[in-house]
Enzyme design. Structure first.
Site, PDB file in Angstrom:
ATOM      1  N   SER A  49      -3.061  -7.192  -5.078  1.00 24.34           N
ATOM      2  CA  SER A  49      -2.605  -8.190  -6.053  1.00 24.34           C
ATOM      3  C   SER A  49      -2.332  -9.573  -5.476  1.00 24.34           C
ATOM      4  O   SER A  49      -2.172 -10.526  -6.232  1.00 24.34           O
ATOM      5  CB  SER A  49      -1.344  -7.673  -6.758  1.00 24.34           C
ATOM      6  OG  SER A  49      -0.231  -7.659  -5.887  1.00 24.34           O
ATOM      7  N   GLY A  51      -2.721 -12.367  -1.749  1.00 27.04           N
ATOM      8  CA  GLY A  51      -3.210 -12.655  -0.407  1.00 27.04           C
ATOM      9  C   GLY A  51      -4.591 -12.107  -0.095  1.00 27.04           C
ATOM     10  O   GLY A  51      -5.534 -12.234  -0.881  1.00 27.04           O
ATOM     11  N   ASP A 110       3.785   2.748  -6.017  1.00 33.12           N
ATOM     12  CA  ASP A 110       3.956   2.702  -4.562  1.00 33.12           C
ATOM     13  C   ASP A 110       2.777   3.373  -3.842  1.00 33.12           C
ATOM     14  O   ASP A 110       2.641   4.600  -3.867  1.00 33.12           O
ATOM     15  CB  ASP A 110       5.280   3.404  -4.222  1.00 33.12           C
ATOM     16  CG  ASP A 110       5.577   3.357  -2.731  1.00 33.12           C
ATOM     17  OD1 ASP A 110       4.761   2.791  -1.970  1.00 33.12           O
ATOM     18  OD2 ASP A 110       6.626   3.889  -2.335  1.00 33.12           O
ATOM     19  N   LEU A 138      -2.057  -3.585   2.718  1.00 36.54           N
ATOM     20  CA  LEU A 138      -0.632  -3.570   2.377  1.00 36.54           C
ATOM     21  C   LEU A 138       0.153  -4.430   3.358  1.00 36.54           C
ATOM     22  O   LEU A 138      -0.089  -4.387   4.560  1.00 36.54           O
ATOM     23  CB  LEU A 138      -0.060  -2.153   2.457  1.00 36.54           C
ATOM     24  CG  LEU A 138      -0.499  -1.117   1.435  1.00 36.54           C
ATOM     25  CD1 LEU A 138       0.319   0.149   1.619  1.00 36.54           C
ATOM     26  CD2 LEU A 138      -0.367  -1.638   0.025  1.00 36.54           C
ATOM     27  N   TYR A 223      -3.518  -9.312  12.906  1.00 39.28           N
ATOM     28  CA  TYR A 223      -3.413 -10.686  13.395  1.00 39.28           C
ATOM     29  C   TYR A 223      -3.101 -10.648  14.886  1.00 39.28           C
ATOM     30  O   TYR A 223      -2.410  -9.738  15.355  1.00 39.28           O
ATOM     31  CB  TYR A 223      -2.308 -11.442  12.633  1.00 39.28           C
ATOM     32  CG  TYR A 223      -2.217 -12.874  13.052  1.00 39.28           C
ATOM     33  CD1 TYR A 223      -3.262 -13.759  12.780  1.00 39.28           C
ATOM     34  CD2 TYR A 223      -1.120 -13.347  13.765  1.00 39.28           C
ATOM     35  CE1 TYR A 223      -3.207 -15.076  13.203  1.00 39.28           C
ATOM     36  CE2 TYR A 223      -1.048 -14.664  14.187  1.00 39.28           C
ATOM     37  CZ  TYR A 223      -2.102 -15.525  13.901  1.00 39.28           C
ATOM     38  OH  TYR A 223      -2.055 -16.827  14.335  1.00 39.28           O
ATOM     39  N   TYR A 233       4.906 -12.102  17.368  1.00 33.63           N
ATOM     40  CA  TYR A 233       3.884 -11.364  16.625  1.00 33.63           C
ATOM     41  C   TYR A 233       3.183 -10.316  17.498  1.00 33.63           C
ATOM     42  O   TYR A 233       3.531  -9.145  17.477  1.00 33.63           O
ATOM     43  CB  TYR A 233       2.862 -12.319  15.944  1.00 33.63           C
ATOM     44  CG  TYR A 233       2.210 -11.585  14.788  1.00 33.63           C
ATOM     45  CD1 TYR A 233       2.618 -11.784  13.477  1.00 33.63           C
ATOM     46  CD2 TYR A 233       1.236 -10.605  15.020  1.00 33.63           C
ATOM     47  CE1 TYR A 233       2.076 -11.049  12.431  1.00 33.63           C
ATOM     48  CE2 TYR A 233       0.693  -9.863  13.993  1.00 33.63           C
ATOM     49  CZ  TYR A 233       1.109 -10.095  12.702  1.00 33.63           C
ATOM     50  OH  TYR A 233       0.577  -9.357  11.678  1.00 33.63           O
ATOM     51  N   VAL A 270      -0.897 -18.961   4.709  1.00 33.40           N
ATOM     52  CA  VAL A 270       0.347 -18.850   3.951  1.00 33.40           C
ATOM     53  C   VAL A 270       0.190 -17.723   2.930  1.00 33.40           C
ATOM     54  O   VAL A 270      -0.649 -17.803   2.042  1.00 33.40           O
ATOM     55  CB  VAL A 270       0.655 -20.156   3.179  1.00 33.40           C
ATOM     56  CG1 VAL A 270       1.975 -20.030   2.439  1.00 33.40           C
ATOM     57  CG2 VAL A 270       0.643 -21.343   4.105  1.00 33.40           C
ATOM     58  N   THR A 271       0.955 -16.664   3.092  1.00 36.40           N
ATOM     59  CA  THR A 271       1.029 -15.613   2.074  1.00 36.40           C
ATOM     60  C   THR A 271       2.502 -15.243   1.982  1.00 36.40           C
ATOM     61  O   THR A 271       3.316 -15.692   2.792  1.00 36.40           O
ATOM     62  CB  THR A 271       0.207 -14.352   2.439  1.00 36.40           C
ATOM     63  OG1 THR A 271       0.790 -13.756   3.586  1.00 36.40           O
ATOM     64  CG2 THR A 271      -1.262 -14.641   2.669  1.00 36.40           C
TER      65      THR A 271
HETATM   66  P1  NAD Z   1       0.583 -10.338   0.828  1.00 33.34           P
HETATM   67  O1  NAD Z   1       2.068 -10.239   0.812  1.00 33.34           O
HETATM   68  O2  NAD Z   1      -0.041 -11.556   0.245  1.00 33.34           O
HETATM   69  O3  NAD Z   1      -0.080  -9.072   0.110  1.00 33.34           O
HETATM   70  C1  NAD Z   1       0.365  -7.776   0.314  1.00 33.34           C
HETATM   71  C2  NAD Z   1      -0.032  -6.914  -0.869  1.00 33.34           C
HETATM   72  O4  NAD Z   1       0.473  -5.595  -0.677  1.00 33.34           O
HETATM   73  C3  NAD Z   1       0.571  -7.422  -2.201  1.00 33.34           C
HETATM   74  O5  NAD Z   1      -0.409  -7.331  -3.197  1.00 33.34           O
HETATM   75  C4  NAD Z   1       1.702  -6.436  -2.439  1.00 33.34           C
HETATM   76  O6  NAD Z   1       2.031  -6.283  -3.807  1.00 33.34           O
HETATM   77  C5  NAD Z   1       1.069  -5.154  -1.881  1.00 33.34           C
HETATM   78  N1  NAD Z   1       2.051  -4.117  -1.609  1.00 33.34           N
HETATM   79  C6  NAD Z   1       3.145  -4.182  -0.824  1.00 33.34           C
HETATM   80  N2  NAD Z   1       3.789  -2.985  -0.804  1.00 33.34           N
HETATM   81  C7  NAD Z   1       3.071  -2.152  -1.603  1.00 33.34           C
HETATM   82  C8  NAD Z   1       3.207  -0.792  -1.973  1.00 33.34           C
HETATM   83  N3  NAD Z   1       4.217  -0.063  -1.527  1.00 33.34           N
HETATM   84  N4  NAD Z   1       2.288  -0.274  -2.817  1.00 33.34           N
HETATM   85  C9  NAD Z   1       1.254  -1.016  -3.300  1.00 33.34           C
HETATM   86  N5  NAD Z   1       1.063  -2.314  -2.960  1.00 33.34           N
HETATM   87  C10 NAD Z   1       1.962  -2.868  -2.130  1.00 33.34           C
HETATM   88  O7  NAD Z   1       0.174 -10.148   2.336  1.00 33.34           O
HETATM   89  P2  NAD Z   1      -1.120 -10.565   3.176  1.00 33.34           P
HETATM   90  O8  NAD Z   1      -0.718 -11.675   4.074  1.00 33.34           O
HETATM   91  O9  NAD Z   1      -2.311 -10.692   2.335  1.00 33.34           O
HETATM   92  O10 NAD Z   1      -1.227  -9.274   4.107  1.00 33.34           O
HETATM   93  C11 NAD Z   1      -2.203  -8.258   3.948  1.00 33.34           C
HETATM   94  C12 NAD Z   1      -2.600  -7.748   5.312  1.00 33.34           C
HETATM   95  O11 NAD Z   1      -3.223  -8.817   6.037  1.00 33.34           O
HETATM   96  C13 NAD Z   1      -1.412  -7.287   6.162  1.00 33.34           C
HETATM   97  O12 NAD Z   1      -1.802  -6.195   6.936  1.00 33.34           O
HETATM   98  C14 NAD Z   1      -1.170  -8.487   7.067  1.00 33.34           C
HETATM   99  O13 NAD Z   1      -0.518  -8.137   8.273  1.00 33.34           O
HETATM  100  C15 NAD Z   1      -2.596  -8.931   7.301  1.00 33.34           C
HETATM  101  N6  NAD Z   1      -2.773 -10.304   7.808  1.00 33.34           N
HETATM  102  C16 NAD Z   1      -2.124 -11.349   7.241  1.00 33.34           C
HETATM  103  C17 NAD Z   1      -2.294 -12.631   7.778  1.00 33.34           C
HETATM  104  C18 NAD Z   1      -1.585 -13.835   7.208  1.00 33.34           C
HETATM  105  O14 NAD Z   1      -1.507 -14.847   7.886  1.00 33.34           O
HETATM  106  N7  NAD Z   1      -1.097 -13.775   5.991  1.00 33.34           N
HETATM  107  C19 NAD Z   1      -3.152 -12.822   8.875  1.00 33.34           C
HETATM  108  C20 NAD Z   1      -3.833 -11.741   9.392  1.00 33.34           C
HETATM  109  C21 NAD Z   1      -3.629 -10.470   8.860  1.00 33.34           C
END
Ligand code: NAD
Length: 392
Positions: A49, A51, A110, A138, A223, A233, A270-271
């Site tokens: 939903s 990021g 969940d 997630l 990351y 990190y 940014v997320t």
């Molecule tokens: P985000 O917070 O934008 O998205 C996370 C998603 O997970 C959301 O849709 C949230 O509703 C869902 N979620 C959380 N708990 C849940 C549950 N129990 N059941 C169902 N859905 C659930 O985060 P993001 O930054 O897009 O992160 C996604 C992945 O990418 C993570 O593994 C993160 O470590 C990785 N990542 C992020 C970045 C960054 O800079 N944002 C960089 C590299 C990797």
């Protein structure tokens, strides 16, 4: 009602339905323009939903023409209360997808629970037969395991305390943050939440139920980042979880027949989750400035399109010597990191506007919740009780 942002620390407790819709629409527009990918046709996205997960779903649907099932954990709105941003994003995505003749259904609950895994398996059996790609995206603060234990993840160092610059993104004030080391119990819990255990449970459950194709691909996100962020990190508690995730990819490929698992190392963006990590928002604002100046900046949708088009489905899967897909290739370029490092050493509250793209950071943060979208009248009344088509 008229919806205004209500920001509390790292999150915004309101979301704008029309703004979320416009932003999802613009991500779809990007993929439509970028062109077709010869990729997967039936895709399950866990954490769909916001990021990277949302962008993955859009890239798969509009780039590959894939049917998508999204697993989300979001709250609906009412006439007087806004839904979570992820709810509005999903409502908008389904609406666009259905209008464009694409299958899109959503399961809300969940993702860590066995009940939601069973619900998804039943839906795949009923509607798609099998999936050929599973995206695991997630980012969660806690996980309840099947025995009822609740594990909470922490963003701490391992070993010793770490002090470095940080920013209050609202005021633009730069100060120092000291991050304390996690205990072994906290590290263990962080690995439980953000490591690969639940990912493997998902793939095992899909395989046992025979709802995953032979030769299917599954990918989870990680990351690494530059040295200045390593203590918090890569070498921190979250890094331990990401090491576990990478080891799990190898284990899934080895132990679950017919499934190839990868970890993709993505760019810092940014997320909702990255906003909560100390020190990282300052790094991201500098990185945005440097990468935008060099014409190299990408957002979630550009990254996820490139992941499918070039790294996974553009011939053989492209990995580094450790088997990791490197979508952070542009972020980690020497010329980018040299510039970021120079700025990092000289940045202060006094020169922040020349040295970092704080406006870009703030805009992206607001856009996570549907604010700051082009063409939206934020003074106008809007309907906050929007339904997700497949859930109504
Ligand atoms: P985000 O917070 O934008 O998205 C996370 C998603 O997970 C959301 O849709 C949230 O509703 C869902 N979620 C959380 N708990 C849940 C549950 N129990 N059941 C169902 N859905 C659930 O985060 P993001 O930054 O897009 O992160 C996604 C992945 O990418 C993570 O593994 C993160 O470590 C990785 N990542 C992020 C970045 C960054 O800079 N944002 C960089 C590299 C990797």
């Amino acid at each position: 009602m008229t919806v205004k942002p209500k920001i509390r620390g790292f999150i915004c407790t309101t979301a704008h339905p029309d703004g979320c819709r416009a932003i999802v629409g613009s991500q779809i527009g990007y993929v439509k323009k970028a062109g077709k990918i010869n990729g997967p046709k039936k895709v399950l996205v866990i954490g769909a939903s916001m990021g990277y997960g949302l962008a993955s779903r859009i890239a798969a649907a509009y780039g590959c023409g894939a049917a998508t099932i999204g697993v989300i954990f979001d709250k609906p709105g009412s006439e007087t209360k806004t839904a979570s941003a992820g709810w509005y994003n999903t409502a908008a995505f389904e609406e666009f997808a259905h209008a464009d003749g694409l299958y899109a259904k959503t399961v809300n609950g969940d993702a860590f629970s066995s009940g939601i895994k069973e619900q998804v398996i039943e839906l795949i059996k009923k509607d798609l037969g099998k999936v050929d790609m599973v995206i695991y995206s997630l980012a969660a603060p806690r996980r309840t395991t099947s025995d009822g234990t609740v594990y909470s993840s922490v963003l701490k160092t391992t070993g010793k305390e770490f002090t470095n610059k940080t920013i209050d993104v609202r005021s633009g004030e730069i100060s120092e943050a000291t991050i304390s080391p996690a205990t072994e119990t906290e590290i263990f819990a962080t690995v439980k939440v953000m490591g690969g255990e639940d990912w493997k449970e998902w793939i095992g459950a899909l395989r046992s139920a025979d709802v995953i194709e032979d030769g299917a691909v599954t990918v989870a996100y990680s990351y690494i980042g530059p040295e200045m962020t390593h203590p918090i990190y890569k070498d921190g508690s979250i890094g331990r979880a990401k090491d576990h995730l990478a080891a799990t990819a190898k284990e899934i490929t080895r132990s679950i027949d017919g499934v190839n698992a990868y970890v993709s190392v993505n760019k810092a963006l940014v997320t909702q989750s990255s906003a909560a990590i100390p020190i990282v928002p300052l790094y991201i604002s500098i990185l945005y400035k440097v990468m935008k100046d060099m014409g190299l900046h990408e957002g979630c949708i550009e990254q996820m399109y490139r992941l499918l088009a070039e790294k996974i489905y553009g011939g053989t899967v492209k990995t580094d010597e450790n088997g990791l897909i490197r979508l952070d290739d542009l972020e980690m370029r020497d010329d980018v990191q040299e510039k970021v490092g120079e700025i990092w050493n000289s940045i202060s509250s006094g020169n922040i506007s020349e040295c970092a793209d704080l406006d870009g950071y703030r805009k992206d943060f607001n856009r996570l919740f549907g604010f700051d979208a082009d063409g939206i009248d934020y003074e106008a009344d809007t309907d906050t009780a929007v339904g997700i088509p497949s859930l109504t």
